[in-house]
Scaffold this active site. Sequence first.
Site, PDB file in Angstrom:
ATOM      1  N   ALA A  38       7.576 -35.285 -11.882  1.00 49.25           N
ATOM      2  CA  ALA A  38       7.335 -35.608 -13.188  1.00 49.25           C
ATOM      3  C   ALA A  38       7.333 -37.142 -13.546  1.00 49.25           C
ATOM      4  O   ALA A  38       8.334 -37.868 -13.138  1.00 49.25           O
ATOM      5  CB  ALA A  38       8.379 -34.929 -14.205  1.00 49.25           C
TER       6      ALA A  38
ATOM      7  N   GLU B 288       0.744  -1.322  -0.068  1.00 52.11           N
ATOM      8  CA  GLU B 288       0.071   0.121   0.189  1.00 52.11           C
ATOM      9  C   GLU B 288       0.907   1.300   0.073  1.00 52.11           C
ATOM     10  O   GLU B 288       0.635   2.259  -0.622  1.00 52.11           O
ATOM     11  CB  GLU B 288      -1.155   0.004   1.224  1.00 52.11           C
ATOM     12  CG  GLU B 288      -1.970  -1.090   1.344  1.00 52.11           C
ATOM     13  CD  GLU B 288      -1.452  -2.397   1.920  1.00 52.11           C
ATOM     14  OE1 GLU B 288      -2.258  -2.921   2.495  1.00 52.11           O
ATOM     15  OE2 GLU B 288      -0.065  -2.657   2.063  1.00 52.11           O
TER      16      GLU B 288
ATOM     17  N   CYS C 137      -2.609  -4.045   7.174  1.00 52.64           N
ATOM     18  CA  CYS C 137      -2.332  -4.212   8.648  1.00 52.64           C
ATOM     19  C   CYS C 137      -2.722  -2.993   9.373  1.00 52.64           C
ATOM     20  O   CYS C 137      -2.966  -1.656   8.909  1.00 52.64           O
ATOM     21  CB  CYS C 137      -0.707  -4.409   8.698  1.00 52.64           C
ATOM     22  SG  CYS C 137       0.270  -2.925   8.077  1.00 52.64           S
TER      23      CYS C 137
ATOM     24  N   GLY D 135      13.036 -37.692  -4.310  1.00 47.92           N
ATOM     25  CA  GLY D 135      12.779 -38.776  -4.954  1.00 47.92           C
ATOM     26  C   GLY D 135      11.396 -39.686  -4.090  1.00 47.92           C
ATOM     27  O   GLY D 135      10.783 -39.094  -3.258  1.00 47.92           O
TER      28      GLY D 135
END
Length: 358
Positions: A148, A46, A69, A277
């Site tokens: 993956a 801000e 805040c 792993g």
Amino acid sequence: MALALAEAARGLGRTAPNPPVGCVLVRGGEVVGRGFHPRAGDPHAEVFALREAGERARGATAYVTLEPCSHFGRTPPCADALVAAGVGRVVVAALDPNPQVAGRGLARLRGAGIPVTVGVGGAEALRQQAGFRSLVTRGRPWVVYKYAVTLDGKVAAAGEGRGAVTSGPAWARVMRWRDEADAIAVGIGTVLADDPRLTTRGVEGGRDPRPVIFDPRARTPLTAQALRPGTLLVTAPDADTRPLEKRGAEVLRVTDLRDALHELGRRNVATLLLEGGPTLASALFAADLIDEVRALVAPKLLGAGLSPLSGPVRGMAEAALLHDPCAELLGPDVLVTGLLHDIPRLGAEGANGCLPES
């Protein structure tokens, strides 16, 4: 709010224990100020947006990704700054989860007669703030398991090491995730088999996450590429770590994985990218300590090989179900994401992470 979220994203991986926050000021249909929180101790989003807007902030609408805040810490309260600037309205994506803060910023704004709208872009903001929210409400990082696999669910051929499974676009996305994470974790098996660097490459303005090696017996070679000053070494209490400490490793002596995550939280690790792993991932999964899954699936068939998770046989009825699943094409590969735990919203107990002084 989409612009504010884009601003906040610039601070991902750099603000802990504070949250990534963005702010955009709009007046007369024109953006007159924007800002993001770059790191703990620097002004909040801000403040940067108000500085850019100057006098044009008066009467403007402020779009903020997290409740402003209301307390004095390293910087003055942002709610007070918005009031002093004379903004006409404030739109907030999500409330602050810190129980010492939650709602007080909104009360300060409303008490000054400023209309406040809450929840615009809330789902996106919660995802962006997951690490901060976990640190505040649970005292430990948000754990993201990235892996993956081939189409038949294999991460590698047995005994072959970790070759490339997916394509260039998938690799680029993983590098971006590393840039946005506070730390990246692997187990000792991955270190011994693959000697990974655990660095960010190919990202403009990128930075490296802090390496974390789960190594109970301190077997990490002194020549390991992931071993550098600041590397966090998670070991058993009685492990001989003196040679590794001389290389700059910081040792975390723990009794279990939950304790390990809380030790990481005490070191301001808000988001932990798990790239280890099957052994480490399976242990964290069995302990119910994985929060989010990001699975990259390549259009390949391997046959025999290693699976990303192992452990006791479960019936399909006991399978962990991902919430908010999403699929995306990355070149020839498919990215599937989802949550195993809900992102914390408001803390019901004492804060452990972003305390008022942060």
